[in-house]
Design an enzyme around this catalytic site. Structure first.
Site, PDB file in Angstrom:
ATOM      1  N   HIS A   1     -10.333   0.446  28.809  1.00  0.00           N
ATOM      2  CA  HIS A   1      -9.573   0.901  27.630  1.00  0.00           C
ATOM      3  C   HIS A   1     -10.376   1.380  26.230  1.00  0.00           C
ATOM      4  O   HIS A   1     -11.246   0.908  26.003  1.00  0.00           O
ATOM      5  CB  HIS A   1      -8.932  -0.575  27.145  1.00  0.00           C
ATOM      6  CG  HIS A   1      -7.875  -0.413  26.119  1.00  0.00           C
ATOM      7  ND1 HIS A   1      -6.677  -0.331  26.469  1.00  0.00           N
ATOM      8  CD2 HIS A   1      -8.009  -0.463  24.677  1.00  0.00           C
ATOM      9  CE1 HIS A   1      -5.789  -0.304  25.031  1.00  0.00           C
ATOM     10  NE2 HIS A   1      -6.617  -0.242  24.159  1.00  0.00           N
TER      11      HIS A   1
ATOM     12  N   ASP B   1       2.461  -7.826  20.403  1.00  0.00           N
ATOM     13  CA  ASP B   1       1.535  -6.624  20.212  1.00  0.00           C
ATOM     14  C   ASP B   1       2.599  -5.457  19.613  1.00  0.00           C
ATOM     15  O   ASP B   1       2.322  -4.868  18.704  1.00  0.00           O
ATOM     16  CB  ASP B   1       0.761  -6.471  21.043  1.00  0.00           C
ATOM     17  CG  ASP B   1      -0.025  -5.197  20.745  1.00  0.00           C
ATOM     18  OD1 ASP B   1      -0.769  -5.410  19.773  1.00  0.00           O
ATOM     19  OD2 ASP B   1      -0.114  -4.183  21.377  1.00  0.00           O
TER      20      ASP B   1
ATOM     21  N   ARG C   1       1.862  -2.818  11.748  1.00  0.00           N
ATOM     22  CA  ARG C   1       0.580  -2.475  11.395  1.00  0.00           C
ATOM     23  C   ARG C   1       0.501  -0.991  11.020  1.00  0.00           C
ATOM     24  O   ARG C   1      -0.067  -0.481  10.020  1.00  0.00           O
ATOM     25  CB  ARG C   1      -0.474  -3.075  12.125  1.00  0.00           C
ATOM     26  CG  ARG C   1      -0.800  -4.268  12.210  1.00  0.00           C
ATOM     27  CD  ARG C   1      -1.618  -4.852  13.380  1.00  0.00           C
ATOM     28  NE  ARG C   1      -2.806  -4.238  13.495  1.00  0.00           N
ATOM     29  CZ  ARG C   1      -3.642  -3.858  14.456  1.00  0.00           C
ATOM     30  NH1 ARG C   1      -3.106  -4.156  15.951  1.00  0.00           N
ATOM     31  NH2 ARG C   1      -4.629  -3.142  14.589  1.00  0.00           N
TER      32      ARG C   1
ATOM     33  N   SER D   1      -5.056  -7.605  19.490  1.00  0.00           N
ATOM     34  CA  SER D   1      -4.242  -6.655  20.261  1.00  0.00           C
ATOM     35  C   SER D   1      -4.512  -5.691  21.592  1.00  0.00           C
ATOM     36  O   SER D   1      -3.903  -5.798  22.489  1.00  0.00           O
ATOM     37  CB  SER D   1      -4.056  -5.435  19.054  1.00  0.00           C
ATOM     38  OG  SER D   1      -3.438  -4.072  19.659  1.00  0.00           O
TER      39      SER D   1
ATOM     40  N   LYS E   1      -3.473  -7.597  25.581  1.00  0.00           N
ATOM     41  CA  LYS E   1      -2.818  -6.598  26.529  1.00  0.00           C
ATOM     42  C   LYS E   1      -3.753  -6.521  27.753  1.00  0.00           C
ATOM     43  O   LYS E   1      -3.235  -6.557  28.991  1.00  0.00           O
ATOM     44  CB  LYS E   1      -2.732  -5.174  26.030  1.00  0.00           C
ATOM     45  CG  LYS E   1      -1.536  -5.091  24.872  1.00  0.00           C
ATOM     46  CD  LYS E   1      -1.453  -3.547  24.502  1.00  0.00           C
ATOM     47  CE  LYS E   1      -2.718  -3.220  23.494  1.00  0.00           C
ATOM     48  NZ  LYS E   1      -2.212  -2.329  22.613  1.00  0.00           N
TER      49      LYS E   1
HETATM   50  N1  URA Z   1      -5.540   0.156  20.176  1.00  0.00           N
HETATM   51  C1  URA Z   1      -5.023  -1.039  20.600  1.00  0.00           C
HETATM   52  O1  URA Z   1      -4.147  -1.406  21.527  1.00  0.00           O
HETATM   53  N2  URA Z   1      -4.425  -1.922  19.359  1.00  0.00           N
HETATM   54  C2  URA Z   1      -5.184  -1.624  18.120  1.00  0.00           C
HETATM   55  O2  URA Z   1      -4.965  -2.299  17.247  1.00  0.00           O
HETATM   56  C3  URA Z   1      -5.806  -0.534  18.158  1.00  0.00           C
HETATM   57  C4  URA Z   1      -6.133   0.533  18.947  1.00  0.00           C
END
Ligand code: URA
Length: 433
Positions: free
Chosen positions: A82, A161, A168, A183, A187
């Site tokens: 990621h 999220d 946000r 966040s 995930k």
């Molecule tokens: N990527 C994400 O998934 N969440 C964030 O808060 C910032 C970047």
């Protein structure tokens, strides 16, 4: 318990209890806590921070706010990667097939682009017919059959999220270590893979503006992953200039296809080889990164990595003829070169300005409701450190919009040129293990 008391406690620098954090997440997902209260709390967290225990609890509460994937029916070690976001970042499209061609099981759930950053799902959707909406059952079958699937997260996965991120984004509370860490990790944990590799970007085009902030974020996330028995590592990568040459959805897919044919830009390939070698180690396919790198080079040279990409596109109902002949991708109505007014060495290409320029040409979204023009974007002709002559091309813009003169000027001003030779750096600065 009242949300206003939790906001005041954090505003005054207090440490939130497990009950308070869970009360907030549960209440917000159910709609019992309003957006304005959640945004006030996000802002207090932005300024006051959170300790490691609070971040771990917040991550856990978010992870369990919806469905948690069970990938145990996929044979072998499932790997995932990621990125915290960038410009021109088509790494997953190249890296995924590379590691899958070496035998790793790539079970990846990706996100969409927002603001100046691009998203893997949007890039994939520029391939006609390709679907990213794959059922859990088909996702598991696809990874078992061909070793790779890159799909969208279902609405049921980490709903906390989805709400928090949208909030946000419009309340100036994205660039916060506790909020990004919870966040990303909620995930990654909910999507069920065994190993996680985080590409934590820093610089102009990233949320973390310097390497110290990126390192802090990487350490927090690696610690959360390890504490939950997931093999978690991170690389810190430079996102001051865009990655590779292409920025924009179909343009990036074409560059990814080139890379899978062994003609990838140097910075993109360095990132793919470094990340790929770590992922093969995590998958216990190789014992050392050197061994991993050799295996990945072989996967590119033999064409097996490209074949994996073709197999994935086919499995997700994409039109493979575009992958075999990328000249079929539609080209924008306006294709305009931007040339340099002076000669010299390029010392910076501001990734944020290029990302925003590309978005304004139609390649990105300012809000989640916007639609994307898949053919729009920018292709750089030069990278930092290169010499450019007066009148020589800096980049080419692609757009279907009519009124783009101002954007053209903004894109041009992203390039900074010096008389002196410019020292360049590798993309990956550190590995956090
Ligand atoms: N990527 C994400 O998934 N969440 C964030 O808060 C910032 C970047």
């Amino acid at each position: 318990m009242r949300i206003v008391d939790i906001i005041i406690k954090k505003r005054d620098g207090g440490v939130l209890s497990e009950e308070e954090i869970r009360f907030f997440i549960e209440g917000y997902v159910k709609g019992e806590i309003t957006d304005y209260q959640a945004s006030a709390l996000a802002m207090t967290i932005f300024f006051q921070g959170m300790n490691k225990k609070e971040i771990a609890i917040l991550t856990d509460a978010m992870e369990h706010s919806g469905e948690v994937m069970d990938l145990s029916s996929i044979k072998g070690i499932k790997v995932d990667k990621h990125s915290t976001g960038g410009v021109g970042d088509k790494t997953s499209l190249v890296l995924g097939p590379m590691v899958a061609a070496c035998g790793a099981k790539v079970a990846k759930m990706s996100g969409r682009g927002l603001g100046h950053t691009g998203g893997t799902l949007d890039k994939l959707e520029s391939i006609p017919g390709l679907t990213i909406a794959v059922s859990d059952h088909d996702f598991i079958d696809q990874v078992n059959d061909i070793g790779i699937a890159i799909v969208g997260q279902t609405a049921e996965l980490v709903p906390a999220d989805k709400k928090m991120y949208a909030l946000r984004d419009v309340t100036g509370t994205v660039e916060s270590v506790p909020l990004i860490a919870s966040s990303v990790m909620s995930k990654k944990l909910a999507s069920g893979s065994d190993t996680i590799l985080l590409d934590v970007t820093f610089g102009e085009g990233a949320f973390m503006k310097n390497i110290d902030a990126a390192r802090e974020l990487a350490k927090v996330m690696v610690e959360i992953g390890k504490s939950l028995n997931r093999n978690t590592k991170a690389v810190l990568s430079d996102m001051n200039e865009p990655l590779g040459f292409a920025v924009g959805n179909a343009l990036e897919v074409k560059e990814a296809i080139d890379a899978l044919h062994g003609r990838g830009p140097k910075d993109l390939m360095e990132l793919c080889y470094t990340c790929g070698a770590i992922m093969l180690e995590q998958a216990q396919i190789v014992k050392t990164k050197e061994e991993g790198k050799k295996m990945l080079e072989e996967a590119i040279q033999s064409g097996r990595a490209f074949d994996k990409f073709v197999a994935m596109v086919k499995a997700q109902k994409g039109d493979v003829s575009y992958i075999l002949d990328p000249s079929k991708f539609p080209v924008s109505k306006h294709v305009v070169d931007i040339v340099s007014d002076q000669g010299g060495y390029i010392y910076s290409i501001n990734a944020l300005e290029i990302g925003e320029g590309s978005m304004k040409l139609g390649a990105g979204r300012a809000t989640m409701k916007d639609t994307i023009d898949m053919s729009a974007g920018i292709v750089l002709s030069k990278k930092v450190g290169d010499f450019v002559k007066k009148g020589e091309k800096l980049c080419t813009i692609y757009t279907n919009k009519e009124d783009f003169d101002l954007v053209l000027q903004e894109i041009k001003s992203a390039f900074k040129i010096s008389d002196k030779v410019v020292k360049t750096h590798p993309v990956v600065w550190e590995i956090v293990e």
